[in-house]
Design a protein around this motif. Sequence first.
Motif, PDB file in Angstrom:
ATOM      1  N   ARG A  81      25.191  42.778 -26.118  1.00 23.23           N
ATOM      2  CA  ARG A  81      23.906  43.437 -26.390  1.00 23.23           C
ATOM      3  C   ARG A  81      22.752  42.617 -25.809  1.00 23.23           C
ATOM      4  O   ARG A  81      21.807  43.166 -25.246  1.00 23.23           O
ATOM      5  CB  ARG A  81      23.697  43.635 -27.889  1.00 23.23           C
ATOM      6  CG  ARG A  81      24.699  44.501 -28.581  1.00 23.23           C
ATOM      7  CD  ARG A  81      24.402  45.960 -28.597  1.00 23.23           C
ATOM      8  NE  ARG A  81      23.041  46.328 -28.926  1.00 23.23           N
ATOM      9  CZ  ARG A  81      22.537  47.512 -28.602  1.00 23.23           C
ATOM     10  NH1 ARG A  81      23.263  48.405 -27.965  1.00 23.23           N
ATOM     11  NH2 ARG A  81      21.301  47.819 -28.932  1.00 23.23           N
ATOM     12  N   LEU A  82      22.832  41.299 -25.935  1.00 24.90           N
ATOM     13  CA  LEU A  82      21.781  40.441 -25.382  1.00 24.90           C
ATOM     14  C   LEU A  82      21.711  40.577 -23.859  1.00 24.90           C
ATOM     15  O   LEU A  82      20.621  40.702 -23.286  1.00 24.90           O
ATOM     16  CB  LEU A  82      22.018  38.980 -25.771  1.00 24.90           C
ATOM     17  CG  LEU A  82      21.931  38.653 -27.268  1.00 24.90           C
ATOM     18  CD1 LEU A  82      22.385  37.221 -27.518  1.00 24.90           C
ATOM     19  CD2 LEU A  82      20.527  38.890 -27.794  1.00 24.90           C
ATOM     20  N   VAL A  83      22.868  40.574 -23.197  1.00 24.61           N
ATOM     21  CA  VAL A  83      22.907  40.721 -21.734  1.00 24.61           C
ATOM     22  C   VAL A  83      22.357  42.090 -21.333  1.00 24.61           C
ATOM     23  O   VAL A  83      21.501  42.205 -20.458  1.00 24.61           O
ATOM     24  CB  VAL A  83      24.342  40.524 -21.186  1.00 24.61           C
ATOM     25  CG1 VAL A  83      24.404  40.836 -19.693  1.00 24.61           C
ATOM     26  CG2 VAL A  83      24.843  39.113 -21.454  1.00 24.61           C
ATOM     27  N   GLY A  84      22.841  43.143 -21.985  1.00 23.35           N
ATOM     28  CA  GLY A  84      22.405  44.491 -21.640  1.00 23.35           C
ATOM     29  C   GLY A  84      20.923  44.717 -21.869  1.00 23.35           C
ATOM     30  O   GLY A  84      20.222  45.249 -21.000  1.00 23.35           O
ATOM     31  N   LEU A  85      20.436  44.309 -23.031  1.00 22.34           N
ATOM     32  CA  LEU A  85      19.016  44.503 -23.346  1.00 22.34           C
ATOM     33  C   LEU A  85      18.116  43.711 -22.406  1.00 22.34           C
ATOM     34  O   LEU A  85      16.998  44.126 -22.108  1.00 22.34           O
ATOM     35  CB  LEU A  85      18.739  44.102 -24.796  1.00 22.34           C
ATOM     36  CG  LEU A  85      19.295  45.045 -25.859  1.00 22.34           C
ATOM     37  CD1 LEU A  85      19.288  44.383 -27.229  1.00 22.34           C
ATOM     38  CD2 LEU A  85      18.517  46.352 -25.888  1.00 22.34           C
ATOM     39  N   THR A  86      18.608  42.582 -21.929  1.00 26.59           N
ATOM     40  CA  THR A  86      17.801  41.712 -21.078  1.00 26.59           C
ATOM     41  C   THR A  86      17.835  42.124 -19.604  1.00 26.59           C
ATOM     42  O   THR A  86      16.823  42.058 -18.923  1.00 26.59           O
ATOM     43  CB  THR A  86      18.267  40.242 -21.228  1.00 26.59           C
ATOM     44  OG1 THR A  86      18.200  39.883 -22.617  1.00 26.59           O
ATOM     45  CG2 THR A  86      17.400  39.294 -20.424  1.00 26.59           C
ATOM     46  N   PHE A  87      18.982  42.582 -19.110  1.00 22.53           N
ATOM     47  CA  PHE A  87      19.138  42.809 -17.672  1.00 22.53           C
ATOM     48  C   PHE A  87      19.311  44.265 -17.247  1.00 22.53           C
ATOM     49  O   PHE A  87      18.988  44.603 -16.115  1.00 22.53           O
ATOM     50  CB  PHE A  87      20.344  42.015 -17.138  1.00 22.53           C
ATOM     51  CG  PHE A  87      20.131  40.538 -17.094  1.00 22.53           C
ATOM     52  CD1 PHE A  87      19.438  39.936 -16.060  1.00 22.53           C
ATOM     53  CD2 PHE A  87      20.636  39.718 -18.104  1.00 22.53           C
ATOM     54  CE1 PHE A  87      19.243  38.564 -16.022  1.00 22.53           C
ATOM     55  CE2 PHE A  87      20.456  38.348 -18.075  1.00 22.53           C
ATOM     56  CZ  PHE A  87      19.753  37.770 -17.025  1.00 22.53           C
ATOM     57  N   LEU A  88      19.879  45.114 -18.104  1.00 28.02           N
ATOM     58  CA  LEU A  88      20.209  46.474 -17.671  1.00 28.02           C
ATOM     59  C   LEU A  88      19.062  47.457 -17.897  1.00 28.02           C
ATOM     60  O   LEU A  88      18.628  47.645 -19.030  1.00 28.02           O
ATOM     61  CB  LEU A  88      21.427  46.995 -18.444  1.00 28.02           C
ATOM     62  CG  LEU A  88      22.802  46.478 -18.081  1.00 28.02           C
ATOM     63  CD1 LEU A  88      23.849  47.062 -19.007  1.00 28.02           C
ATOM     64  CD2 LEU A  88      23.139  46.816 -16.638  1.00 28.02           C
ATOM     65  N   PRO A  89      18.599  48.121 -16.843  1.00 27.42           N
ATOM     66  CA  PRO A  89      17.626  49.186 -17.061  1.00 27.42           C
ATOM     67  C   PRO A  89      18.295  50.319 -17.848  1.00 27.42           C
ATOM     68  O   PRO A  89      19.493  50.545 -17.716  1.00 27.42           O
ATOM     69  CB  PRO A  89      17.266  49.656 -15.649  1.00 27.42           C
ATOM     70  CG  PRO A  89      17.962  48.759 -14.697  1.00 27.42           C
ATOM     71  CD  PRO A  89      18.942  47.933 -15.453  1.00 27.42           C
ATOM     72  N   ASN A  90      17.523  51.009 -18.659  1.00 31.11           N
ATOM     73  CA  ASN A  90      18.077  52.081 -19.498  1.00 31.11           C
ATOM     74  C   ASN A  90      17.170  53.317 -19.419  1.00 31.11           C
ATOM     75  O   ASN A  90      16.556  53.711 -20.401  1.00 31.11           O
ATOM     76  CB  ASN A  90      18.207  51.588 -20.942  1.00 31.11           C
ATOM     77  CG  ASN A  90      18.919  52.577 -21.834  1.00 31.11           C
ATOM     78  OD1 ASN A  90      19.510  53.544 -21.381  1.00 31.11           O
ATOM     79  ND2 ASN A  90      18.856  52.327 -23.123  1.00 31.11           N
TER      80      ASN A  90
END
Length: 188
Positions: A81-90
């Motif tokens: 979740r930390l990686v996704g929230l920080t790096f992945l556009p949504n």
Amino acid sequence: PQAIYTQQDFIDQLDPQPQPVPQPTHGWRVITEYPTYEVSTDGQVRNSGTGRVLKPVPIGGGYLSVRLYKDNKGHTKKIHRLVGLTFLPNPDGKLEIDHINRNRTDNRLENLRWATSSENQQNTGRQSNNTTGFKHIKSRNTTDRWCIEIRSSHKKICRTFNKSKYTLEQVVDIRNNIYEEHGIQQFD
């Protein structure tokens, strides 16, 4: 003094060169909610003050977590979740982060994607009691039938086939057609 322009300057103004497509930033970024910590695209978390990498701890469901502190209170956070929230556009506002290769300990950026609950549920492996070796296909020995059973987007799709008339390969093809017909993305 007047500026001197070359012929190439005029060509560049009329037909500018295409700009490279921006790639996701690799390396470390500050975790917005916990600014004294950073997360990397490789799925590591570190204290930004000391540079110390935190040791991941397994939690329920096979996920890895770390303990982050803010205002003298500790909070357990899942690393993916930390990686996704920080790096992945949504851009679609999806709520879940899916491990593409189904390995819940592989928190590298390239293994993560935003998903709906339904998309996340579809990206599962075959069940341990599956005897055919193919996801969503069961062998009913008591009735001498193949059974395709798929749950997707709040629908249940169930088809049965007599083993004397259909081979397993034919049933796999039928299952794949059902996936395509219903827009179900599968990783078999």
